[in-house]
Design a protein around this motif. Structure first.
Motif, PDB file in Angstrom:
ATOM      1  N   GLU A 189       0.841  -1.203   0.000  1.00  0.00           N
ATOM      2  CA  GLU A 189       0.000   0.000   0.000  1.00  0.00           C
ATOM      3  C   GLU A 189       0.874   1.250   0.000  1.00  0.00           C
ATOM      4  OE1 GLU A 189      -2.972   2.676   0.003  1.00  0.00           O
ATOM      5  OE2 GLU A 189      -3.234   0.507  -0.236  1.00  0.00           O
ATOM      6  N   LEU A 190       1.965   1.189   0.762  1.00  0.00           N
ATOM      7  CA  LEU A 190       2.890   2.319   0.806  1.00  0.00           C
ATOM      8  C   LEU A 190       3.518   2.549  -0.568  1.00  0.00           C
ATOM      9  CD1 LEU A 190       4.318   4.416   2.598  1.00  0.00           C
ATOM     10  CD2 LEU A 190       6.056   2.681   3.070  1.00  0.00           C
ATOM     11  N   HIS A 191       3.983   1.456  -1.190  1.00  0.00           N
ATOM     12  CA  HIS A 191       4.565   1.589  -2.525  1.00  0.00           C
ATOM     13  C   HIS A 191       3.515   2.065  -3.531  1.00  0.00           C
ATOM     14  CE1 HIS A 191       8.310   0.001  -1.235  1.00  0.00           C
ATOM     15  NE2 HIS A 191       7.868  -1.232  -1.012  1.00  0.00           N
ATOM     16  N   SER A 192       2.299   1.564  -3.384  1.00  0.00           N
ATOM     17  CA  SER A 192       1.222   1.960  -4.297  1.00  0.00           C
ATOM     18  C   SER A 192       0.935   3.453  -4.171  1.00  0.00           C
ATOM     19  CB  SER A 192      -0.040   1.140  -4.006  1.00  0.00           C
ATOM     20  OG  SER A 192      -1.102   1.548  -4.834  1.00  0.00           O
ATOM     21  N   ARG A 193       0.981   3.930  -2.925  1.00  0.00           N
ATOM     22  CA  ARG A 193       0.732   5.353  -2.707  1.00  0.00           C
ATOM     23  C   ARG A 193       1.803   6.207  -3.393  1.00  0.00           C
ATOM     24  NH1 ARG A 193       1.030   6.858   3.258  1.00  0.00           N
ATOM     25  NH2 ARG A 193      -0.300   4.999   3.345  1.00  0.00           N
TER      26      ARG A 193
ATOM     27  N   ASP B 134       0.332  -1.888 -11.567  1.00  0.00           N
ATOM     28  CA  ASP B 134       0.875  -3.141 -11.037  1.00  0.00           C
ATOM     29  C   ASP B 134       0.688  -3.222  -9.522  1.00  0.00           C
ATOM     30  OD1 ASP B 134       3.719  -3.411 -13.320  1.00  0.00           O
ATOM     31  OD2 ASP B 134       1.610  -4.015 -13.521  1.00  0.00           O
ATOM     32  N   TYR B 135       0.971  -2.113  -8.845  1.00  0.00           N
ATOM     33  CA  TYR B 135       0.812  -2.115  -7.391  1.00  0.00           C
ATOM     34  C   TYR B 135      -0.649  -2.275  -6.992  1.00  0.00           C
ATOM     35  CZ  TYR B 135       5.667  -1.052  -6.268  1.00  0.00           C
ATOM     36  OH  TYR B 135       7.014  -1.126  -6.093  1.00  0.00           O
ATOM     37  N   GLN B 136      -1.551  -1.686  -7.750  1.00  0.00           N
ATOM     38  CA  GLN B 136      -2.977  -1.848  -7.449  1.00  0.00           C
ATOM     39  C   GLN B 136      -3.398  -3.305  -7.599  1.00  0.00           C
ATOM     40  OE1 GLN B 136      -3.708   1.013  -5.715  1.00  0.00           O
ATOM     41  NE2 GLN B 136      -5.737   0.704  -6.607  1.00  0.00           N
ATOM     42  N   VAL B 137      -2.898  -3.945  -8.672  1.00  0.00           N
ATOM     43  CA  VAL B 137      -3.224  -5.363  -8.884  1.00  0.00           C
ATOM     44  C   VAL B 137      -2.641  -6.215  -7.763  1.00  0.00           C
ATOM     45  CG1 VAL B 137      -2.848  -7.348 -10.401  1.00  0.00           C
ATOM     46  CG2 VAL B 137      -3.433  -5.116 -11.377  1.00  0.00           C
ATOM     47  N   LYS B 138      -1.370  -5.952  -7.403  1.00  0.00           N
ATOM     48  CA  LYS B 138      -0.738  -6.705  -6.317  1.00  0.00           C
ATOM     49  C   LYS B 138      -1.512  -6.536  -5.014  1.00  0.00           C
ATOM     50  CE  LYS B 138       4.021  -6.551  -8.078  1.00  0.00           C
ATOM     51  NZ  LYS B 138       5.382  -5.999  -7.830  1.00  0.00           N
TER      52      LYS B 138
END
Length: 380
Positions: free
Chosen positions: A61-65, A95-99
């Motif tokens: 979530e942090l990386h996605s943000r 990609d981060y949202q999918v992960k």
């Protein structure tokens, strides 16, 4: 002589049948215990995986943000970036949202499996308890067929009483450990994991966004630590309130009730009649735990909007009354697997007290306990 031999033959057959039945029940119990132990190990592994999954989700979530912020920056200043940079920013955010979605799905599956195992463990526990009970009953039959009936009755009464007492203690201990474990996992442990992630985030923000942004994160971090400390103190207080030894029963109850009211959102009032005084430690602990158990039972099962607690201290007795306007229940109906009222009665019986319960479905509940005060019971 033939009649005697016939009776002995019948008794031998009965003993053989009873013995085989006992072995079959024992095998059922052992199979249930093996499955129970395996599920307990699986449950422990799943709980560890859930914790790791939560930590991984928070990192993702942090990386996605950060990826979303990067995408927003690229979109805002589109002309300053090449097509490759724009595409990479979009793909990285996606990609981060999918992960993250996959992690949430996996976490949900783990939680569903955990809930299923907990329900299965409960049923296996009931099966083992019934198997043990049946074996005890079969032992009664065997002793009855081979020995003195009165002696067997005395032995069975003592064994059953000791078994039930032991089962209640083990059950209460396991429930308390489970509750404490869950509170620590859902509270301080969760917060500490967040603190670790946020501390890493502070370093990155300090490097990338400057001191002011880092200070904001540090303030949030400080609040999380403060909340976690409060949660730890609440757990310690539930285990053994220190004020009971230092200040006595009435101030400790007043503090507990204020905290319970704040924690549950239910209106809980407390009124004390009579001069505050000290009582023997075992008596103060028993009364405090009685009131605590009654309030927790009401909050957990009765869904009340109001609870009233009244204490009356005289030279001859201590009276505690807990009244709620919740759903009520039928005191004559015993709920299997529930030891709340049993625990209350045992605490009060040890002090030669009297417990009365007045409740009807839809009419709320009133619980009153009266404990005599010995002439030399007051502590100085």
């Amino acid at each position: 002589m033939g009649s005697v031999q016939s009776i002995e033959f019948i008794l031998d057959k009965m003993m053989d049948m009873v013995g085989k039945s006992k072995e079959e029940i024992f095998e059922i119990g052992e199979e249930s215990r093996n499955e129970y132990d395996n599920l307990k190990r699986e449950l422990s592994d799943i709980q560890k995986k859930v914790i790791k999954m939560i930590e991984q989700s928070e990192r993702t979530e942090l990386h996605s943000r950060f990826a979303r912020n990067r995408l927003a920056e690229v979109s805002k200043h589109f002309s300053h970036y090449s097509d490759t940079e724009v595409r990479e920013a979009y793909e990285q955010a996606n990609d981060y949202q999918v992960k993250l979605a996959l992690l949430h799905q996996e976490e949900k599956q783990l939680r569903d499996r955990r809930n299923h195992i907990e329900r299965r463990l409960m049923k296996l526990g009931e099966t083992m308890e019934r198997a043990d009970h049946l074996i005890n009953q079969i032992n009664v039959v065997i002793n009855y067929l081979t020995g003195d009936l009165q002696l067997v009755s005395d032995m069975v009464a003592d064994a059953e009483q000791m078994q039930q007492f032991g089962l209640k203690i083990i059950h209460a201990q396991e429930e308390e450990r489970k509750k404490l474990s869950r509170e620590i996992h859902d509270g301080p442990a969760q917060t500490m994991a967040n603190v670790m992630l946020r501390s890493e985030l502070v370093e990155k923000i300090l490097d990338q966004q400057g001191v002011e942004k880092a200070r904001i994160e540090i303030r949030d971090l400080r609040k999380m630590v403060k909340d976690s400390l409060g949660e730890v103190r609440r757990i310690i207080y539930d285990l053994r309130p220190m004020t009971l030894d230092d200040l006595g029963l009435v101030p400790t109850l007043a503090k507990y009730i204020r905290n319970a009211e704040e924690h549950t959102g239910i209106s809980i009032s407390f009124k004390n009649i009579g001069r505050e005084r000290r009582f023997p430690a075992n008596m103060e602990v028993a009364i405090f735990r009685f009131v605590q158990e009654a309030i927790q039972n009401a909050c957990k099962h009765a869904a009340p909007s109001e609870i009233q607690v009244k204490m009356e201290l005289t030279d001859k007795r201590v009276t505690a009354i807990i009244k709620d306007n919740g759903k009520g229940f039928d005191p004559l109906l015993k709920k299997e697997g529930s030891f709340g009222l049993v625990g209350m009665k045992e605490r009060i019986n040890m002090l030669d007290g009297k417990l009365s319960i007045d409740s009807k479905p839809g009419k709320g509940t009133l619980i009153m306990v009266q404990i005599p005060v010995s002439p030399h019971g007051e502590s100085e």
